[in-house]
Design a protein around this motif. Structure first.
Motif, PDB file in Angstrom:
ATOM      1  N   GLY A  81     -12.407 -21.276   4.748  1.00  9.27           N
ATOM      2  CA  GLY A  81     -12.131 -22.200   5.841  1.00  9.27           C
ATOM      3  C   GLY A  81     -13.193 -23.263   5.961  1.00  9.27           C
ATOM      4  O   GLY A  81     -14.361 -23.042   5.648  1.00  9.27           O
ATOM      5  N   LYS A  92     -12.797 -26.516  10.582  1.00 12.70           N
ATOM      6  CA  LYS A  92     -12.050 -27.454  11.426  1.00 12.70           C
ATOM      7  C   LYS A  92     -11.302 -26.692  12.515  1.00 12.70           C
ATOM      8  O   LYS A  92     -10.914 -25.542  12.332  1.00 12.70           O
ATOM      9  N   LYS A  93     -11.078 -27.360  13.631  1.00 11.28           N
ATOM     10  CA  LYS A  93     -10.422 -26.727  14.775  1.00 11.28           C
ATOM     11  C   LYS A  93      -9.043 -27.320  15.002  1.00 11.28           C
ATOM     12  O   LYS A  93      -8.791 -28.488  14.705  1.00 11.28           O
ATOM     13  N   ASP A  94      -8.147 -26.493  15.555  1.00 11.33           N
ATOM     14  CA  ASP A  94      -6.821 -26.988  15.885  1.00 11.33           C
ATOM     15  C   ASP A  94      -6.851 -27.655  17.254  1.00 11.33           C
ATOM     16  O   ASP A  94      -7.919 -27.831  17.859  1.00 11.33           O
ATOM     17  N   LYS A 112      -9.526 -23.871  18.655  1.00 10.80           N
ATOM     18  CA  LYS A 112      -9.810 -22.676  17.869  1.00 10.80           C
ATOM     19  C   LYS A 112      -9.940 -23.051  16.400  1.00 10.80           C
ATOM     20  O   LYS A 112      -9.233 -23.931  15.900  1.00 10.80           O
ATOM     21  N   SER A 113     -10.862 -22.383  15.690  1.00  7.93           N
ATOM     22  CA  SER A 113     -11.061 -22.656  14.268  1.00  7.93           C
ATOM     23  C   SER A 113      -9.766 -22.416  13.495  1.00  7.93           C
ATOM     24  O   SER A 113      -9.100 -21.395  13.678  1.00  7.93           O
ATOM     25  N   ARG A 114      -9.429 -23.359  12.661  1.00  6.84           N
ATOM     26  CA  ARG A 114      -8.207 -23.285  11.880  1.00  6.84           C
ATOM     27  C   ARG A 114      -8.367 -22.272  10.746  1.00  6.84           C
ATOM     28  O   ARG A 114      -9.352 -22.303  10.014  1.00  6.84           O
ATOM     29  N   SER A 115      -7.392 -21.394  10.597  1.00  5.80           N
ATOM     30  CA  SER A 115      -7.437 -20.388   9.539  1.00  5.80           C
ATOM     31  C   SER A 115      -7.039 -21.032   8.214  1.00  5.80           C
ATOM     32  O   SER A 115      -6.010 -21.706   8.124  1.00  5.80           O
ATOM     33  N   GLU A 116      -7.887 -20.838   7.195  1.00  2.00           N
ATOM     34  CA  GLU A 116      -7.633 -21.432   5.887  1.00  2.00           C
ATOM     35  C   GLU A 116      -8.020 -20.451   4.791  1.00  2.00           C
ATOM     36  O   GLU A 116      -8.717 -19.473   5.017  1.00  2.00           O
ATOM     37  N   LEU A 121      -6.319 -17.052   5.801  1.00  2.00           N
ATOM     38  CA  LEU A 121      -4.944 -17.425   6.114  1.00  2.00           C
ATOM     39  C   LEU A 121      -3.960 -16.618   5.281  1.00  2.00           C
ATOM     40  O   LEU A 121      -2.933 -16.147   5.788  1.00  2.00           O
TER      41      LEU A 121
END
Length: 307
Positions: free
Chosen positions: A218, A221-223, A227-231, A235
């Motif tokens: 990840g 980055k946040k949505d 909240k932190s974006r799952s990558e 993910l």
């Protein structure tokens, strides 16, 4: 020496970013199919388009001996090559791969360990012994950096093998995963390929999963909700199995940090982009990294047993 020691010492030679290419030789008309080293992408870039690296490529035809040079553009999941003297020739490039032996990529049926966790635990036990017997107090030493990078390499193999074996064991989850994962959803097949081999689609999916980067945790980055974006791996595990990759966000943040540091160890000789020497890899740090790996594996094993 142990297998771990031997592998750690030779690790520098194993860090390759490669693609298998195929084309028709414009000189003699015979097929060319071979594996080539290509430039490693910039995995620290925030945007995928900025990850693509450019470089030179050179190879020869095994039949006529003609030598070809070209320009190569390689990213995390694609590779393009243009021959300088034959720009009209199409060069087909398989998705590049990192830290995996090529013989594992192109088997018709990928061979997986029956118990990825047991394999990892054996390796981590040897790593721990290596820390106590060979690691130096100097946190900038080469052997310490190699040991640190190897912890991540073994963890990557575990993530990959567990993901694929888990999807094999739960076909209904494989179908859901394929529908939600962008890379798999866009795979294109010919009808004859599916008709000739009932397992063709599954093998193609596993080929795709084998070629991924299992140290991508990840970008931070946040949505829209903050909240932190799952990558990346986190993910994929969430989509495939419905649970978090790590027991808490703290371990995930540590894995992100480890991945960035590993990049500096392997590709910048233990220096940052600012040319500062990293000195943090002392025995205490290595043992802590090992502890994080063990906590993550214990968590994943526990969650997999609940499926």
């Amino acid at each position: 020496m142990s297998r771990t020691t031997d592998y750690a010492i030779s690790m520098a030679n194993a860090q390759r970013w490669v693609s298998r290419i195929s084309l028709t030789c414009p000189k003699c008309g015979e097929p060319i199919c071979k594996e080539l080293d290509v430039p490693e992408p910039n995995l620290m870039a925030e945007k995928s388009r900025d990850m693509v690296s450019e470089g030179d490529i050179a190879f020869e035809c095994d039949d006529c001996g003609e030598y070809f040079e070209g320009d190569v553009y390689a990213g995390p999941a694609h590779c393009d090559i243009e021959l300088r003297s034959h720009s009209d020739v199409n060069v087909y490039c398989d998705p590049p791969g990192y830290d995996r032996p090529p013989e594992d990529w192109y088997e018709e049926e990928f061979s997986l360990p029956s118990d990825p966790s047991a394999v990892l635990q054996t390796n981590l036990t040897e790593i721990e012994a290596l820390i106590h017997t060979h690691a130096e107090q100097d946190g900038s030493s080469l052997i310490n950096r190699m040991i640190f990078a190897q912890i991540l390499t073994y963890l990557e193999a575990f993530f990959c093998d567990t993901l694929i074996s888990g999807l094999r064991s739960h076909p209904e989850r494989l179908k859901t995963f394929a529908s939600r994962d962008g890379s798999l959803a866009s795979l294109d097949f010919k009808a004859v390929q599916v008709l000739e081999d009932p397992d063709f689609v599954r093998k193609a999916v596993e080929h795709n999963l084998k070629s991924r980067l299992y140290h991508k945790f990840g970008s931070g980055k946040k949505d829209k909700s903050g909240k932190s974006r799952s990558e990346g791996v986190a993910l994929w595990y969430q989509i495939a199995f419905g649970f978090a990759l790590t027991p808490s966000d703290a371990e995930l943040d540590q894995l992100k940090s480890f991945a960035a540091l590993r990049h500096d160890c392997v590709h910048r000789n233990g220096k940052t982009k600012e040319d500062e020497i990293l000195t943090l890899f002392d025995k205490v740090y290595l043992l802590d990294a090992l502890s994080v790996a063990n906590r993550v594996v214990t968590h994943i094993n526990s969650e997999m047993q609940k499926l």
